[in-house]
Design a protein around this motif. Structure first.
Motif, PDB file in Angstrom:
ATOM      1  N   ARG A 533      13.473 -13.396  10.176  1.00 49.28           N
ATOM      2  CA  ARG A 533      12.506 -12.913  10.982  1.00 49.28           C
ATOM      3  C   ARG A 533      11.300 -12.155  10.369  1.00 49.28           C
ATOM      4  NH1 ARG A 533      17.377 -12.535  14.357  1.00 49.28           N
ATOM      5  NH2 ARG A 533      17.692 -10.370  13.500  1.00 49.28           N
ATOM      6  N   LEU A 534      11.525 -11.537   9.415  1.00 48.80           N
ATOM      7  CA  LEU A 534      10.695 -10.902   8.599  1.00 48.80           C
ATOM      8  C   LEU A 534       9.983 -11.917   7.773  1.00 48.80           C
ATOM      9  CD1 LEU A 534      12.846  -7.675   7.393  1.00 48.80           C
ATOM     10  CD2 LEU A 534      11.016  -7.892   8.995  1.00 48.80           C
ATOM     11  N   GLY A 535      10.183 -13.285   7.675  1.00 44.82           N
ATOM     12  CA  GLY A 535       9.695 -14.227   6.755  1.00 44.82           C
ATOM     13  C   GLY A 535       9.893 -13.844   5.209  1.00 44.82           C
ATOM     14  N   VAL A 536      11.037 -13.317   4.978  1.00 41.03           N
ATOM     15  CA  VAL A 536      11.482 -13.145   3.318  1.00 41.03           C
ATOM     16  C   VAL A 536      12.105 -14.478   3.075  1.00 41.03           C
ATOM     17  CG1 VAL A 536      13.113 -12.142   1.936  1.00 41.03           C
ATOM     18  CG2 VAL A 536      12.132 -10.792   3.810  1.00 41.03           C
ATOM     19  N   PRO A 537      11.439 -14.984   1.780  1.00 40.57           N
ATOM     20  CA  PRO A 537      11.819 -16.268   1.091  1.00 40.57           C
ATOM     21  C   PRO A 537      13.302 -16.327   1.045  1.00 40.57           C
ATOM     22  CG  PRO A 537       9.845 -15.318   0.024  1.00 40.57           C
ATOM     23  CD  PRO A 537      10.307 -14.236   0.780  1.00 40.57           C
ATOM     24  N   ALA A 538      13.805 -17.654   1.264  1.00 38.28           N
ATOM     25  CA  ALA A 538      15.229 -17.534   0.877  1.00 38.28           C
ATOM     26  C   ALA A 538      15.610 -17.258  -0.524  1.00 38.28           C
ATOM     27  CB  ALA A 538      15.685 -19.170   1.326  1.00 38.28           C
ATOM     28  N   GLY A 539      16.874 -16.620  -0.701  1.00 41.13           N
ATOM     29  CA  GLY A 539      17.234 -16.154  -1.980  1.00 41.13           C
ATOM     30  C   GLY A 539      16.655 -15.092  -2.586  1.00 41.13           C
ATOM     31  N   ASN A 540      15.648 -14.569  -2.108  1.00 39.77           N
ATOM     32  CA  ASN A 540      15.137 -13.416  -2.554  1.00 39.77           C
ATOM     33  C   ASN A 540      15.956 -12.139  -2.518  1.00 39.77           C
ATOM     34  OD1 ASN A 540      12.618 -14.705  -3.648  1.00 39.77           O
ATOM     35  ND2 ASN A 540      11.277 -13.184  -2.677  1.00 39.77           N
ATOM     36  N   THR A 541      15.749 -11.058  -3.245  1.00 36.54           N
ATOM     37  CA  THR A 541      16.594  -9.584  -3.135  1.00 36.54           C
ATOM     38  C   THR A 541      15.672  -9.008  -2.521  1.00 36.54           C
ATOM     39  OG1 THR A 541      17.812  -9.984  -4.986  1.00 36.54           O
ATOM     40  CG2 THR A 541      17.410  -7.594  -4.156  1.00 36.54           C
TER      41      THR A 541
END
Length: 745
Positions: A533-541
């Motif tokens: 929902r926040l648009g964070v790339p998959a796998g990122n910390t």
């Protein structure tokens, strides 16, 4: 034999007792004894008293086998007194330095009078008051010896036991004793004043008279205030048996009526429903004891006394209302408009309140009517699951209506239906205070959820922080909080903080925080959904930075770190998410360039995400300064870092309920270089971080186990036993304090 015997009756004052005793034992004049009477106090007072007795031979402690009340506790101490003079001191008050030395000197100068009277100052819970009404009388006496037959104006001195030093032989000779019940000071004070041949005055403040917000019996509404009538009946029975004191009946009759009318007018003493009965009792007293030839004084009080002779309560109440209306009109047109509007509002709400409460109606609000959010939203959702019969209606601002979940039943503040719903709802659930114009109806249940565990000072504690309380009416805030029945807490530490911040009439309930149930029970899929929902790339910390506001800076905000630099220093594979304090959301984000940094993909601005829980779930680590979000995030058992580069300034301006430097939930950094190095080295998630986090959860999250919302619904709304292990078993106790409060004025 000591010069002074200071008698201190003690009951449920453990927070004030040491200060009281120290003020006596620390006097420069040391020829004294302290007789402390433990009136079967159920708190820590008995142990405190015993400790003082062990350390100071001047202290003697009487442990009464049963609670007998203030008057009879004083009598018990008097029986043990051996001093030349006896003084009484209430155990939540204190002597001013040098008082007893000054009293001794004045007694010597006055050739050992029967009574010495000294001055006092009221120390209100919000600050110290001014000079007393007795100051001019005490000054006028100078070094003269007076008696009230020749100077009856001295009967107007403050009617209490603790502003006097009595010659013990005089007190015992005349059989002066305190009666049980309220207003026990009146008969003893007036009997002693008319019997005394020699009275001297000391123009000196001797007692700091603590005006506690809670705990004072005389400021608790109820039928106990009818005790004033037998107290004064006893005084006049004494006078009738002493013909030589016939001269004292007229002035004491006036003082008695003045005292009764004062009590009648006080909303914190006589409830509106009891006023007709109280007034009839005054009239009956008037008829029983009216002295021949009595002439009422001039002014409004004299008018009231004349009404007592002939007018029923309705006429008296009408006269008082007319006097109040004249006062309002004298304040000008704007004041009249406000008063008319206020009275119309009260009349409409009162009309709605004549209908019975709806046992299945619950009203919810969060963050000053911003939407279906926080703890109230979690309780509402659980109530729909466990008790579908309970209808939930949300109070929502007009500009927030568009963001409501589909199918939400809502009202807007001030609307016609708003008043109807508020008047009929049995359950009121909020994480802030309800408007002061809304009265609490008997039988309604007010649940205060708060907005997390407090780190910085709140409520009454702001009185010691003038910068932080700027623009905040603390007394009015607490008056509104008096409507709370239950206060939800996540830990014993939070419980103590809220009870200190809001000395009001509620019962703390160890439920945990309902909105945090999702943090306790959420699995990996909830975290992934929040990141999506926040648009964070998959796998990122994900590193969440959540700063709080600063009361010592205009606008409440100051840039603590360079956000673009921090995002860059975190390196590839890391996403910086920023969430500002809700009060900083408007305008500040643009000033920090958050919108631009978000647009460029440097970071994610999550300030406007409605549910803080969604942002916390998305984060692998939280970096904060002094935000209460740390108490919530600790439930996820993920690393926390406290960036405390201005801890000294923050605590000096706002205050804190814990020493964050000693009890931090993770590593603490003092400047940006330390923060950057902590993440570069990987130490942000080392074993020390985990150990600190574990200790922090044990202290501050002890009741959060994922069942908080269920506890609230089952125990406070359905009346069922408390479920789960965290808060124990059994039913929640009934709420404390008065259950019917007037609307704000």
């Amino acid at each position: 034999m000591p010069r002074f015997s200071v008698i201190v009756p003690v009951f449920k004052v453990q927070g004030f007792l040491r200060e009281c005793l120290d003020s006596v034992l620390g006097q420069s004049y040391t020829d004294l004894e302290v007789i402390a009477v433990d009136d079967r106090s159920p708190d820590g007072c008995p142990a405190i008293l015993d400790g003082y007795a062990e350390r100071d031979a001047r202290v003697r402690v009487l442990h009464l086998p049963e609670n007998v009340g203030l008057g009879r506790a004083r009598n018990a101490g008097l029986a043990e007194a051996s001093g030349d003079y006896v003084l009484f001191l209430d155990s939540d008050d204190r002597y001013t330095p040098g008082l007893l030395e000054a009293v001794d000197a004045r007694l010597t100068l006055g050739d050992e009078p029967d009574i010495l009277v000294f001055d006092h100052v009221r120390t209100h819970w919000w600050g110290r008051g001014g000079r007393s009404e007795a100051a001019d009388l005490l000054a006028a006496a100078g070094t003269d010896v007076v008696n009230v037959r020749e100077s009856p104006q001295y009967l107007r001195l403050f009617l209490v036991a603790w502003n006097k030093a009595y010659r013990r032989d005089f007190f015992l000779e005349h059989g002066l004793r305190y009666a049980p019940g309220l207003y026990e000071d009146a008969p003893v004070t007036y009997r002693s004043m008319v019997l005394a041949d020699r009275i001297v005055c000391l123009e000196r403040i001797g007692v700091e008279y603590r005006q506690r917000r809670q705990g004072a019996i005389t400021r608790t509404p109820g039928r106990r205030h009818f005790d004033i009538f037998p107290q004064y009946d006893g005084l006049f029975a004494f006078l009738e048996g002493r013909p030589e004191l016939a001269w004292a009946r007229p002035p004491l009759f006036e003082r008695a009526l003045d005292h009764m009318l004062f009590v009648l007018a006080r909303e914190d003493r006589v409830r509106p429903a009891d006023r007709p009965d109280f007034y009839r009792e005054i009239r009956a007293f008037h008829a029983r004891h009216l002295p021949e030839g009595f002439v009422p004084p001039e002014g409004w009080r004299g008018t009231e006394m004349r009404l007592l002779a002939a007018a029923p309560y309705a006429s008296y109440a009408a006269a008082r209302g007319l006097r109040e209306l004249r006062r309002v009109i004298g304040g000008g047109g704007r004041k009249v408009t406000r008063e008319v509007s206020r009275r119309a509002h009260r009349a409409w709400y009162a009309a709605c309140s004549r209908r019975p409460l709806d046992p299945d109606l619950a009203v919810y609000s969060a963050f000053s009517h911003q939407g279906v959010l926080g703890d109230p939203a979690a309780i509402h959702a659980k109530a729909r699951e466990l008790a579908p019969r309970l209808r939930g209606v949300w109070v929502v601002r007009e500009d927030a209506v568009a963001g409501l979940p589909p199918g939400t039943d809502f009202v807007t503040p001030g609307s016609r239906r708003f008043h109807e719903v508020m008047a009929r709802a049995t359950y009121w659930v909020n994480n802030v205070n309800w408007p002061g114009t809304l009265a609490k109806r008997p039988g309604s249940v007010h649940i205060q959820t708060h907005r997390g565990t407090p780190l910085k000072y709140m409520g009454a504690d702001l009185l010691a922080k003038p910068g932080a309380r700027y623009g905040v009416d603390v007394p009015k805030m607490l008056w509104r909080a008096d409507r709370w029945d239950y206060s939800l807490v996540a830990s014993r530490r939070a419980e103590l903080a809220w009870e200190r911040a809001y000395p009001c009439h509620f019962t703390s309930v160890r439920t945990g925080s309902p909105r945090n149930d999702v943090l306790v029970t959420a699995g990996p899929e909830a975290t992934e959904a929040a990141r999506a929902r926040l648009g964070v790339p998959a796998g990122n910390t994900v590193v969440l930075y959540a700063p709080t506001r600063r009361d010592y800076r205009k606008g409440g905000h100051v840039d603590r770190i360079d956000l673009a630099r921090f995002a860059r220093d975190l390196g590839d594979g890391c996403t910086l998410v920023v969430r500002l304090h809700p009060s900083l959301a408007q305008g500040v984000a643009r000033g920090m360039g958050l919108a631009e940094l978000h647009r460029r993909g440097v970071l994610v601005d999550a300030t406007d995400v409605p549910r803080a829980e969604d942002v916390l779930l998305a984060a692998d680590a939280l970096v904060t300064d002094y935000s209460s979000l740390m108490f919530d995030y600790a439930l996820l058992d993920r690393p926390l870092v406290v960036h405390a580069d201005d801890w000294g300034a923050f605590t000096a301006s706002r205050g804190a309920y814990l020493d964050l430097m000693a009890e931090a939930p993770g590593h603490v950094t003092r400047f940006y270089g330390e923060l950057a190095e902590l993440f570069a080295s990987g130490a942000w998630r080392d074993g020390e971080s985990a150990r600190r986090r574990r200790r922090f959860r044990e202290r501050f999250c002890e009741f959060d186990d994922g069942l908080a919302a269920e506890r609230v619904v089952r125990t406070l709304m359905l009346g069922e036993p408390m479920p789960g292990r965290a808060a124990g078993t059994g039913r929640v106790p009934a709420p404390a304090g008065p259950r019917s409060l007037p609307v704000a004025r």
